[in-house]
Design an enzyme around this catalytic site. Structure first.
Site, short mmCIF file in Angstrom:
data_model
loop_
_atom_site.label_atom_id
_atom_site.label_comp_id
_atom_site.label_asym_id
_atom_site.label_seq_id
_atom_site.Cartn_x
_atom_site.Cartn_y
_atom_site.Cartn_z
N ASP A 1 -5.01 3.39 -2.92
CA ASP A 1 -6.18 4.22 -3.18
C ASP A 1 -5.81 5.70 -3.23
O ASP A 1 -6.66 6.57 -3.07
CB ASP A 1 -7.25 3.98 -2.10
CG ASP A 1 -8.62 4.48 -2.51
OD1 ASP A 1 -8.82 4.76 -3.71
OD2 ASP A 1 -9.50 4.62 -1.63
N ASP B 1 -0.28 5.05 1.10
CA ASP B 1 -0.59 5.95 2.21
C ASP B 1 -0.49 5.23 3.55
O ASP B 1 -1.06 4.15 3.73
CB ASP B 1 -2.01 6.53 2.07
CG ASP B 1 -2.13 7.47 0.89
OD1 ASP B 1 -1.11 8.02 0.45
OD2 ASP B 1 -3.27 7.66 0.40
N ASP C 1 -2.04 -1.03 5.67
CA ASP C 1 -2.50 -0.49 6.96
C ASP C 1 -4.02 -0.32 7.04
O ASP C 1 -4.58 -0.33 8.13
CB ASP C 1 -1.88 0.88 7.21
CG ASP C 1 -2.47 1.94 6.29
OD1 ASP C 1 -3.36 2.68 6.74
OD2 ASP C 1 -2.10 1.99 5.11
N ASP D 1 0.87 -1.16 0.00
CA ASP D 1 0.00 0.00 0.00
C ASP D 1 0.92 1.23 0.00
O ASP D 1 2.14 1.11 0.19
CB ASP D 1 -0.89 -0.04 1.25
CG ASP D 1 -1.77 1.18 1.39
OD1 ASP D 1 -2.29 1.64 0.36
OD2 ASP D 1 -1.92 1.67 2.51
N ASP E 1 -3.72 12.38 0.26
CA ASP E 1 -4.82 13.29 -0.03
C ASP E 1 -4.97 14.33 1.07
O ASP E 1 -5.03 15.55 0.81
CB ASP E 1 -6.13 12.53 -0.19
CG ASP E 1 -6.18 11.70 -1.46
OD1 ASP E 1 -5.39 11.97 -2.38
OD2 ASP E 1 -7.03 10.79 -1.55
#
Length: 282
Positions: free
Chosen positions: A97, A13, A182, A11, A22
């Site tokens: 994402d 972030d 996470d 992942d 973001d």
């Protein structure tokens, strides 16, 4: 390469970087209040696209966004771990994402872009007006992914992992996957991992809670990590373990060679045995 049979999927972030990209950009550019006002009214990706529009209309340039992204917090040991895993021959991939522009900018700034063979994330681009556009990875309005797990509507990482696994199964050599994440969206891919794979959730983050509550559903070996040092320690430990186990299975004696390589790539005392590993109870 020594670890060419190891595929590391990360992942981005709060895993590679130590924040949500973001939120970081919105906060650093002074748009937090508007973001919070609009948050209940639209999907996250649509909101980020709208925020880029609002910031652009206020005079924010793409160079301003780049400058903010270059300040994104990332632990030096995570940078070293990624470079070490790449140097050892691992195939590194990102499933995130976030979005292409944010990830590419941060990775390039730290000299990490070339380490990754694949980045699966929400598409984004700078349009002819100089405004950053952000779109969902999956068109959930026309074709919902229908995943029953807590995946956001715009991205089921489990589907991405299944596609990666399908591409790996076509190869002659069996590949072992190490997954690091996470968030809630990292739970679904953990269910797709098989015996011999490794799930490394960040302790005290949402995916860790789900893994603890559903340990019997996960076939992969599970090991927690909390910070940059443990990220590096855990990742390089399991790369070493996988490679030595495979060498022993094939009747080769590569343990000493790989141990030497590990010492060279792990600074300080982190080349010692991974005795502090805390495993998730069954």
């Amino acid at each position: 390469m020594a670890a060419s049979d190891v595929v590391v999927v990360m992942d981005f972030d709060k895993t590679i970087i130590d924040c949500d990209s973001d939120n970081w950009v919105v906060d650093e550019l002074g748009a937090t209040e508007l973001f919070n006002q609009l948050l209940p009214t639209m999907p996250w990706n649509s909101l980020m696209d709208r925020m880029m529009k609002e910031l652009h209309s206020q005079g924010t340039k793409i160079e301003d966004i780049v400058a903010v992204l270059k300040r994104t917090p990332i632990h030096s040991r995570i940078i070293q771990a990624i470079k070490s895993a790449y140097a050892l021959g691992c195939d590194l991939k990102i499933v995130s994402d976030a979005n292409v522009f944010f990830i590419d900018t941060i990775l390039k700034h730290h000299g990490l872009k070339e380490c990754f063979s694949e980045i699966n994330t929400n598409p984004s681009f700078v349009d002819e007006e100089g405004r950053l556009r952000i779109f969902p990875y999956h068109d959930f309005t026309e074709h919902p992914h229908g995943c029953p797990h807590p995946c956001p509507p715009n991205m089921c990482k489990g589907i991405v992992i299944e596609r990666i696994q399908a591409s790996l199964s076509a190869m002659e050599e069996k590949k072992t996957i190490i997954y690091m994440g996470d968030g809630l969206g990292d739970f679904c891919p953990s269910l797709k991992l098989g015996d011999g794979d490794y799930m490394l959730p960040r302790k005290d983050f949402p995916v860790w809670d789900l893994v603890c509550k559903n340990r019997s559903l996960i076939k992969a070996e599970v090991c927690e990590w909390s910070n940059g040092e443990e990220f590096e320690h855990a990742l390089l430990h399991f790369i070493t373990k996988i490679t030595i186990d495979k060498s022993n299975t094939n009747g080769n004696n590569a343990a000493q060679l790989y141990s030497d390589c590990k010492v060279q790539t792990m600074p300080g005392s982190s080349h010692q045995a991974f005795s502090q590993t805390l495993y998730v109870p069954h």
